[in-house]
Design a protein around this motif. Sequence first.
Motif, short mmCIF file in Angstrom:
data_model
loop_
_atom_site.label_atom_id
_atom_site.label_comp_id
_atom_site.label_asym_id
_atom_site.label_seq_id
_atom_site.Cartn_x
_atom_site.Cartn_y
_atom_site.Cartn_z
N LEU A 156 0.85 -1.11 0.00
CA LEU A 156 -0.21 -0.21 0.17
C LEU A 156 0.87 1.43 -0.20
CD1 LEU A 156 -2.57 -0.45 2.29
CD2 LEU A 156 -2.90 -0.95 0.48
N LYS A 157 0.80 2.31 -1.19
CA LYS A 157 1.07 3.33 -0.90
C LYS A 157 -0.13 4.69 -0.38
CE LYS A 157 3.58 6.89 -4.51
NZ LYS A 157 3.82 6.49 -6.10
N PRO A 158 1.03 5.16 0.82
CA PRO A 158 -0.12 6.33 1.44
C PRO A 158 0.05 7.42 0.23
CG PRO A 158 2.07 6.05 2.45
CD PRO A 158 1.91 5.03 1.35
N LYS A 159 -1.18 8.26 0.32
CA LYS A 159 -1.39 9.46 -0.22
C LYS A 159 -0.49 10.88 0.13
CE LYS A 159 -5.46 9.70 -2.54
NZ LYS A 159 -6.60 9.60 -3.21
N LEU A 160 0.29 11.50 -0.53
CA LEU A 160 0.78 12.11 -0.14
C LEU A 160 0.96 13.60 -0.22
CD1 LEU A 160 4.36 10.75 0.10
CD2 LEU A 160 2.94 11.07 2.18
N SER A 161 0.29 14.35 0.66
CA SER A 161 0.18 16.00 -0.02
C SER A 161 1.72 16.53 -1.43
CB SER A 161 -0.09 16.43 1.13
OG SER A 161 1.09 17.30 1.69
N PRO A 162 1.54 17.05 -1.94
CA PRO A 162 2.97 18.23 -2.90
C PRO A 162 3.47 18.12 -1.72
CG PRO A 162 0.47 18.63 -3.48
CD PRO A 162 0.57 18.32 -1.95
N GLY A 163 3.35 19.28 -0.67
CA GLY A 163 4.74 19.65 0.06
C GLY A 163 4.73 17.78 1.44
N GLU A 164 4.51 17.64 1.46
CA GLU A 164 5.40 16.04 2.02
C GLU A 164 5.51 15.57 1.06
OE1 GLU A 164 0.69 15.53 4.66
OE2 GLU A 164 1.25 14.07 3.11
N GLU A 165 5.59 15.41 -0.12
CA GLU A 165 6.15 14.27 -1.40
C GLU A 165 7.44 15.37 -1.59
OE1 GLU A 165 5.80 13.23 -6.21
OE2 GLU A 165 3.90 12.81 -4.76
N GLU A 166 7.36 16.57 -1.72
CA GLU A 166 8.54 17.20 -2.03
C GLU A 166 9.25 16.64 -1.16
OE1 GLU A 166 10.51 21.25 -2.98
OE2 GLU A 166 8.33 21.27 -3.11
#
Length: 226
Positions: A156-166
């Motif tokens: 399972l791949k959690p859904k990250l916000s743009p800020g979290e991903e960066e």
Amino acid sequence: MNPTLSAAPVRGDTGGAVVRLAILDDHEVLLDTLSTWIGQHAPDFDVVLGAANWLQLVQSPAFPTDLVFIDLQLKEPISIEARVRTCRAAGAKVIVLSSLDTREARDRAFAAGASEFLSKSLPMTAVMAAARRVMGIDAADEAGAEREATAPLQQLKPKLSPGEEEAFKLYVSGYSTIAVAERMNVQYETAKTYLRRVREKYAKVGRPAGKKAELIRRAAEDGYLE
């Protein structure tokens, strides 16, 4: 996720009726991730109801469904026995999912009428294979099930916000938290919060990321390393 109700059974790729599935889990990140994965990889199941609490489940017009996934450890004073028995009385079969895999927990779930008790550490392919057994679906006769079953085990791949991903990408690339904040042009505490949320979201889907080495491993597994 907003509950929906189908007026008639949906037909799968092979012409068989799709199993109407509800998921009860108070971790909204995990709830959303489970629903998304099933929608993409298990065409013989339709998540028609996602509930973060007990009342949301039982008061939905989509309830009862054919099958319900129930998290053992909800943050509400309703016993697993009461939850399972209510679903069974309404005509739904139940699979209990839990990060607490003990003999006592299993015995309580099965005694109440659960069809299966599964650890959240299992890959989703194993969870859905168990769901098919519970619902009497022969994977060998289901084209959609065969495609999903022969695919590589996926986590399972959690859904990250743009800020979290960066922030995640920068951190696993070797930048310190201070350097991440500078590169993103945000406060240090903001960058720290982004990384904390990334760790929490991975932990909620059963993929530890508390240590930096674990976080780097998660990044490699999910394609964040360039």
